[in-house]
Enzyme design. Structure first.
Site, PDB file in Angstrom:
ATOM      1  N   ASP A 188      40.934 -15.760  35.086  1.00 38.63           N
ATOM      2  CA  ASP A 188      42.355 -15.952  34.806  1.00 38.63           C
ATOM      3  C   ASP A 188      43.220 -14.989  35.614  1.00 38.63           C
ATOM      4  O   ASP A 188      42.843 -13.844  35.869  1.00 38.63           O
ATOM      5  CB  ASP A 188      42.597 -15.724  33.302  1.00 38.63           C
ATOM      6  CG  ASP A 188      44.041 -15.932  32.902  1.00 38.63           C
ATOM      7  OD1 ASP A 188      44.533 -17.058  33.069  1.00 38.63           O
ATOM      8  OD2 ASP A 188      44.673 -14.965  32.444  1.00 38.63           O
TER       9      ASP A 188
ATOM     10  N   GLU B 251      41.799 -18.844  39.134  1.00 38.64           N
ATOM     11  CA  GLU B 251      43.167 -19.322  38.935  1.00 38.64           C
ATOM     12  C   GLU B 251      44.046 -18.454  39.842  1.00 38.64           C
ATOM     13  O   GLU B 251      44.374 -17.323  39.502  1.00 38.64           O
ATOM     14  CB  GLU B 251      43.611 -19.182  37.481  1.00 38.64           C
ATOM     15  CG  GLU B 251      44.966 -19.814  37.245  1.00 38.64           C
ATOM     16  CD  GLU B 251      45.803 -19.110  36.187  1.00 38.64           C
ATOM     17  OE1 GLU B 251      46.831 -19.679  35.781  1.00 38.64           O
ATOM     18  OE2 GLU B 251      45.454 -17.995  35.788  1.00 38.64           O
TER      19      GLU B 251
END
Length: 727
Positions: free
Chosen positions: A405, A458
């Site tokens: 993330d 990401e």
């Protein structure tokens, strides 16, 4: 007898070295003394552990619970037990003494921890059940180099910090103790006194493998899972030339399962793999399952890098869930969050009274977007903690990969910061060199120690080489989310079809860089929250057009180069945006319009996974060929996908509500016929049913620079997949 100064320091839990005075010790005259702190008892007898013979009763030096006595006729250390009595003389328990044990951690482990090079720090730090000298208990170890005192507290000692102050190992900045008779399932925390003497809020264990369900915050002793290799075939299924279609899931809100507030791992294992595999997805990706205090963070503000959340039951249930997914041919990807952590008092913030896990300077250590703290990526022990966590989930729970993330926020020191509110790197630049090297280290270790698994980033910037090998200067990820593609194509599809001609490049632009990295095309949870609306809600037009637009967009996405990711609920056109505290509206599947989209996503997945031309050369320009890209007036696009072995699929998109009979496209070299494979306008999906009944044969009519072409009947707001046949 111990002098009063030492006694009072022990009773105040302020002694600098409790192991130097508690337990068995020889005094200057050679006499062997035993000293014990136990505030809740009135009398303590000393027994020989081998014979159970009573040797002596300790003298209560202080009513607060300090006991000591010389051991008669003993001159060498020996194994002993303590028999505890209450104020009425009743026997409470017979126990071993935590201060009867020597140093616990090997010097070599401490050296590796200090240098940030321990391959598996979770095997050293944290709570580990074991048997020492015939005594069962738990070894606790915690890194807190700037603390004046650390005690382990829990139900086993009435949360009394005087009972089990820990031994400090200077060579690693680590505190350790073995507490007899503690068992798996027991709760614990660390009581930390800072260098300035301040007593900090009780701290959860950064290496805990289990924790209490919020709002409680204690760590829980849990077993260390045995290493688990991927089952046969999983490494092949995770390859970058394999079809990868990911179903992204927030477990608490997916579906009402079981009788509790949250589904258990076993509830999920009985339902989710069957559903996702039946829909043709190849992987499930779980929003963060690590322990976190706030439901509304969806798990992205984690304080338990090694602990599966108690929301879903004991951590061993996760392993059963992974096994159930693998049994259905599904890979399991976990969201992993190394970029930031919340500042809750029981967590990592100011862990030993100093900014230990976080950067000290708020220009480096505070994440402005989420009001969270940023790990100190330059500190060896913090890097080791994070890298160890990544390997833990892959190696100990057997998952297929990690989606990392907020990578963009790690790569740049000025991420989401105004001028003057960030600190340049040592070269004066904006790149966070420490975070970059950490990501490379993590990916190199994953590649070496967890073969067949993958990491996905990401990452929303143009940082070069995200998916290039570490050995070639890249970050080493298997894939990167294509956020630019997502933003551009959603902006395009939101337009009323009459205006799409003016936004033609938003579809084409993604193909100009589609092969610069290995990409995942993400329609994730972030696109259907915070007022953005669901995928269906983004679509323009009347009711029929909205569903047709969505079907066409999904067809375009599945025909486009790149792996696929779709957030739960969007596979059946959830009408409202996602809410983390509400279950998906599965009743919508009773509506033929929603059921049609659901069937389309299933069939797109099966077509994609069963057709090498749609996935084998995903990241290579040789796998893609434009056939029509200039027809902005009609909002039509056409391209061919190749598998490198003679297989070809032609994808034709009509992004207007106007049928286009006789629309001519040129054919790739060697293709003589087109046969329809899938049509998003099929009546089974809720469309008008305009389709090609038989093969379309090539004609010697020049088109788009090609000598042969075919005439197609393009349905309104549709994408058609056609097999290119040769010979």
């Amino acid at each position: 007898m111990l002098d009063d100064t030492n006694v009072q320091a022990l009773l105040a839990a302020r002694h600098g070295d409790p192991f130097s005075v508690l337990g068995l010790h020889h005094e200057d005259d050679g006499q062997l003394w035993l000293r014990v702190i136990w505030p809740s008892v009135s009398a303590i007898d000393v027994l020989d552990a081998r014979s159970s013979r009573l040797l002596t009763r300790l003298k209560a030096r202080d009513p607060e619970g300090f006991f000591e006595a010389p051991i008669p006729r003993r001159h060498q250390r020996f194994a002993y037990r303590l028999r505890l009595h209450d104020a009425h003389g009743a026997l409470l328990a017979e126990v071993a003494d935590a201060y009867a044990f020597g140093k616990l951690l090997a010097d070599a482990d401490l050296d590796l921890l200090r240098e940030g090079r321990h391959p598996r720090p979770y095997t050293v730090l944290g709570a580990h059940a074991m048997t020492l000298q015939g005594v069962a208990g738990v070894r606790f170890a915690v890194w807190a180099p700037n603390a004046r005192r650390v005690s382990v507290v829990g139900d086993f000692n009435q949360w009394d910090g005087r009972r089990h102050p820990m031994r400090y190992r200077h060579e690693g900045g680590v505190w350790e103790i073995f507490v007899p008779h503690v068992i798996e399932g027991d709760l614990y925390k660390f009581e930390v006194v800072a260098r300035d003497g301040a007593l900090l809020p009780l701290k959860a264990d950064p290496y805990a493998r289990a924790a209490q369900l919020r709002p409680d915050t204690a760590s829980r002793v849990a077993g260390l899972p045995a290493p688990r290799a991927l089952p046969p075939g999983r490494a092949q299924a995770n390859r970058t030339d394999a079809p990868v279609s990911i179903y992204e899931v927030h477990l608490p809100s997916w579906k009402r399962l079981g009788s509790g507030a949250f589904p258990t791992w076993d509830d999920l294992a009985a339902a989710l793999p069957e559903y996702a595999a039946g829909m043709g997805f190849t992987h499930v990706e779980l929003l963060p399952i690590t322990e976190h205090p706030y439901d509304g963070s969806w798990g992205y503000q984690t304080l338990g890098q090694y602990a599966a959340s108690a929301r879903f039951g004991p951590p061993e249930g996760l392993t059963r869930f992974v096994e159930a997914c693998h049994a259905r041919g599904l890979g399991v990807l976990l969201d992993w969050v190394p970029a930031h952590f919340p500042s809750d008092g029981h967590g990592l913030a100011q862990f030993d009274g100093t900014p230990l896990y976080e950067y000290a300077d708020p220009r480096e250590g505070v994440h402005r977007d989420w009001n969270t703290l940023i790990p100190n990526f330059a500190r060896h022990e913090v890097r080791n903690w994070l890298a160890g966590s990544a390997l833990y989930w892959l190696e100990r729970h057997g998952v297929d990969g990690l989606r990392v993330d907020a990578v963009a926020s790690m790569l740049y020191r000025d991420y989401s910061r105004p001028e003057g509110q960030w600190v340049p790197n040592v070269h004066g630049g904006r790149e966070n060199l420490e975070a970059i090297s950490l990501l490379r280290e993590v990916n190199a270790r994953v590649s070496a120690d967890a073969p067949g698994t993958v990491t996905m980033a990401e990452e929303s910037t143009a940082f070069p080489g995200v998916t290039a090998p570490v050995g070639e200067g890249g970050l080493g990820f298997a894939c990167k989310w294509n956020m630019g593609w997502m933003n551009d194509t959603l902006a395009y599809i939101r337009q009323d079809p009459i205006y799409r001609r003016w936004h033609h490049d938003k579809i084409r632009f993604g193909l100009s860089y589609a092969f610069s990295e290995r990409y995942v095309l993400p329609i994730s949870h972030d696109e259907v929250v915070h007022g953005k609306g669901s995928m269906l809600a983004k679509m323009p037009g009347d009711d029929w057009q909205r569903f047709a637009n969505l079907r066409a967009y999904y067809g375009f996405m599945w025909g486009h180069p790149g792996k696929k990711l779709l957030f739960m609920g969007q596979e059946f056109a959830q009408p409202d945006e996602w809410h983390h505290d509400a279950f998906l509206p599965w009743r919508r599947l009773d509506d033929p319009r929603h059921a049609g989209v659901h069937a389309l996503v299933r069939d797109l997945n099966h077509l994609y996974t069963g057709t090498p031309a749609l996935h084998r050369l995903d990241a290579q320009a040789a796998g893609f060929e434009w056939l029509a890209q200039e027809d902005a007036e009609n909002s039509v696009f056409a391209w061919a996908r190749h598998d490198g072995a003679g297989g070809t699929v032609v994808v034709v998109c009509n992004f207007t509500p106007v049928p286009r009979p006789g629309y001519r496209i040129g054919l790739p070299a060697g293709v003589l016929r087109l046969r329809e494979l899938l049509n998003t306008d099929a009546t089974a999906y809720g469309g008008s049913g305009l389709r090609h009944e038989g093969p379309r044969v090539a004609e010697p009519v020049a088109c788009e620079g090609r000598d042969v072409s075919v005439a197609l009947h393009l349905p309104p707001l549709s994408v058609v997949f056609l097999a290119g046949e040769r010979g």
